[in-house]
Structure formats: C-alpha cells, structure tokens
Design a protein around this motif. Structure first.
Motif, PDB file in Angstrom:
ATOM      1  N   ARG A 115       0.831  -1.201   0.000  1.00 35.79           N
ATOM      2  CA  ARG A 115       0.000   0.000   0.000  1.00 35.79           C
ATOM      3  C   ARG A 115       0.872   1.260   0.000  1.00 35.79           C
ATOM      4  O   ARG A 115       0.589   2.222  -0.713  1.00 35.79           O
ATOM      5  CB  ARG A 115      -0.906  -0.006   1.233  1.00 35.79           C
ATOM      6  N   GLU A 116       1.929   1.238   0.786  1.00 34.82           N
ATOM      7  CA  GLU A 116       2.837   2.393   0.853  1.00 34.82           C
ATOM      8  C   GLU A 116       3.480   2.647  -0.512  1.00 34.82           C
ATOM      9  O   GLU A 116       3.544   3.789  -0.973  1.00 34.82           O
ATOM     10  CB  GLU A 116       3.918   2.149   1.912  1.00 34.82           C
ATOM     11  N   LEU A 117       3.945   1.589  -1.172  1.00 35.43           N
ATOM     12  CA  LEU A 117       4.581   1.759  -2.475  1.00 35.43           C
ATOM     13  C   LEU A 117       3.564   2.190  -3.532  1.00 35.43           C
ATOM     14  O   LEU A 117       3.850   3.043  -4.370  1.00 35.43           O
ATOM     15  CB  LEU A 117       5.275   0.456  -2.889  1.00 35.43           C
ATOM     16  N   ARG A 118       2.373   1.615  -3.486  1.00 36.48           N
ATOM     17  CA  ARG A 118       1.340   1.965  -4.464  1.00 36.48           C
ATOM     18  C   ARG A 118       0.896   3.414  -4.282  1.00 36.48           C
ATOM     19  O   ARG A 118       0.676   4.142  -5.238  1.00 36.48           O
ATOM     20  CB  ARG A 118       0.155   1.015  -4.326  1.00 36.48           C
ATOM     21  N   ARG A 119       0.797   3.836  -3.038  1.00 35.28           N
ATOM     22  CA  ARG A 119       0.301   5.172  -2.714  1.00 35.28           C
ATOM     23  C   ARG A 119       1.316   6.255  -3.062  1.00 35.28           C
ATOM     24  O   ARG A 119       0.943   7.359  -3.452  1.00 35.28           O
ATOM     25  CB  ARG A 119      -0.002   5.212  -1.218  1.00 35.28           C
ATOM     26  N   ASP A 120       2.600   5.958  -2.923  1.00 36.12           N
ATOM     27  CA  ASP A 120       3.604   7.013  -3.018  1.00 36.12           C
ATOM     28  C   ASP A 120       4.575   6.884  -4.186  1.00 36.12           C
ATOM     29  O   ASP A 120       5.619   7.523  -4.184  1.00 36.12           O
ATOM     30  CB  ASP A 120       4.385   7.094  -1.709  1.00 36.12           C
ATOM     31  N   ARG A 151       4.448   7.786  -7.913  1.00 38.64           N
ATOM     32  CA  ARG A 151       3.630   8.462  -8.917  1.00 38.64           C
ATOM     33  C   ARG A 151       4.295   8.342 -10.285  1.00 38.64           C
ATOM     34  O   ARG A 151       5.507   8.141 -10.372  1.00 38.64           O
ATOM     35  CB  ARG A 151       3.478   9.939  -8.547  1.00 38.64           C
ATOM     36  N   PRO A 152       3.524   8.465 -11.362  1.00 37.96           N
ATOM     37  CA  PRO A 152       4.114   8.353 -12.707  1.00 37.96           C
ATOM     38  C   PRO A 152       5.253   9.338 -12.943  1.00 37.96           C
ATOM     39  O   PRO A 152       6.253   8.995 -13.566  1.00 37.96           O
ATOM     40  CB  PRO A 152       2.935   8.657 -13.637  1.00 37.96           C
ATOM     41  N   GLY A 159       8.723   5.771 -11.310  1.00 37.38           N
ATOM     42  CA  GLY A 159       8.696   4.467 -10.662  1.00 37.38           C
ATOM     43  C   GLY A 159       9.624   4.317  -9.473  1.00 37.38           C
ATOM     44  O   GLY A 159       9.820   3.228  -8.967  1.00 37.38           O
ATOM     45  N   VAL A 160      10.204   5.428  -8.986  1.00 37.90           N
ATOM     46  CA  VAL A 160      11.134   5.381  -7.857  1.00 37.90           C
ATOM     47  C   VAL A 160      10.407   5.865  -6.604  1.00 37.90           C
ATOM     48  O   VAL A 160       9.738   6.892  -6.616  1.00 37.90           O
ATOM     49  CB  VAL A 160      12.375   6.266  -8.123  1.00 37.90           C
ATOM     50  N   TYR A 161      10.551   5.115  -5.517  1.00 39.00           N
ATOM     51  CA  TYR A 161       9.932   5.465  -4.245  1.00 39.00           C
ATOM     52  C   TYR A 161      10.852   6.399  -3.471  1.00 39.00           C
ATOM     53  O   TYR A 161      11.999   6.068  -3.194  1.00 39.00           O
ATOM     54  CB  TYR A 161       9.662   4.190  -3.443  1.00 39.00           C
TER      55      TYR A 161
END
Length: 147
Positions: free
Chosen positions: A99-104, A106-107, A111-113
């Motif tokens: 969820r954290e990776l999906r939420r944060d 952005r295009p 693709g880097v968190y």
C-alpha cells in the motif's frame, strides 16, 4: 528470502543512531546498546552508510510507518527485494508495504519510491470536512447557535 534470527527493534536502532550522532564510534555504540558490531555495520549498510535524517518518532503510534521504516523500504526496494521480503525485515504486513509503495510512487517519479517525500505526504495536515463544504458548515453553525 529474509534474514534469519531476531527481528529488528526500532528502540535499539534509534539508540544506536543517537550514539553515532553524538560522536561515539560504531564499535562503542554497539557495545553500549548491547549488540554485536556486525549488526551495527549491517544497519549502517542498510541505510547507505549514513544515518537517517530523522530518527523514529516517539510521538507517533506504531500503527503508522515512521521515517526510518520508509527509508528502509526505499533502500530495500532499490536493492531489488520483493514486497514480502521487505515486509518480513520490517516486521510489518506485506499489505502495508504494498500500500505504501502503491500510494507514493507516482508516474512523474519514474517508478522510484522517495521515502522523504512519502513521509511528508503522510504527515500533511488535512482540513476538516466542515472547512471544505459550506453547506454542512452552515448547518453545524446553526445548531451550535441554538445551544
């Protein structure tokens, strides 16, 4: 595959980082905290050899991810670990990391968190519903004035 052995304890790690920030050497900090020096070196390597900008917040509930945990997610993700492997190292549920990776991510982030940006977004003060919508605000104000 996750590491075998004890789970990491944020309190010990926070104390370790505080000692390093105060100028104590790695070997001495490990001795004071009561752990092996290899563990300290592993913690430093996990954060790229540099202490995190902020330590785990004592005021925040354990329910929420701390900056330290978000930085670990970023580091472990860059190393190519899976979501389940990251979750097991943090002692969190895989759904939390996912969820954290999906939420944060952005295009426009390619693709880097980014852990610092994610932490800032999570701590963003949110306005109340009454501030945003004049209709319910008027009803609530009228009811308050009646009392």
């Amino acid at each position: 595959m996750g590491r075998r052995g004890r789970k990491r304890r944020l309190e010990l790690e926070t104390k370790y980082w505080r000692l390093l920030q105060s100028g104590v050497g790695t070997f001495e900090a490990c001795r004071i905290v009561g752990m092996g020096r290899k563990t300290g070196y592993r913690w430093r390597a996990g954060n790229g050899g540099v202490h995190p900008a902020r330590l785990a917040e004592d005021v925040r509930s354990g329910r929420y991810l701390s900056l330290l945990e978000r930085q670990r997610i970023a580091t472990l993700r860059r190393q190519g670990l899976t979501i389940r492997a990251i979750a097991s190292q943090l002692g969190r549920a895989p759904s939390t990391v996912s969820r954290e990776l999906r939420r944060d991510v952005r295009p426009h982030d390619q693709g880097v968190y980014d852990s610092d940006l994610a932490h800032a977004r999570a701590r963003r003060p949110r306005g109340g519903r009454l501030l945003a919508d004049a209709g319910p605000r008027g009803v609530a104000q009228a009811q308050l004035e009646e009392d």
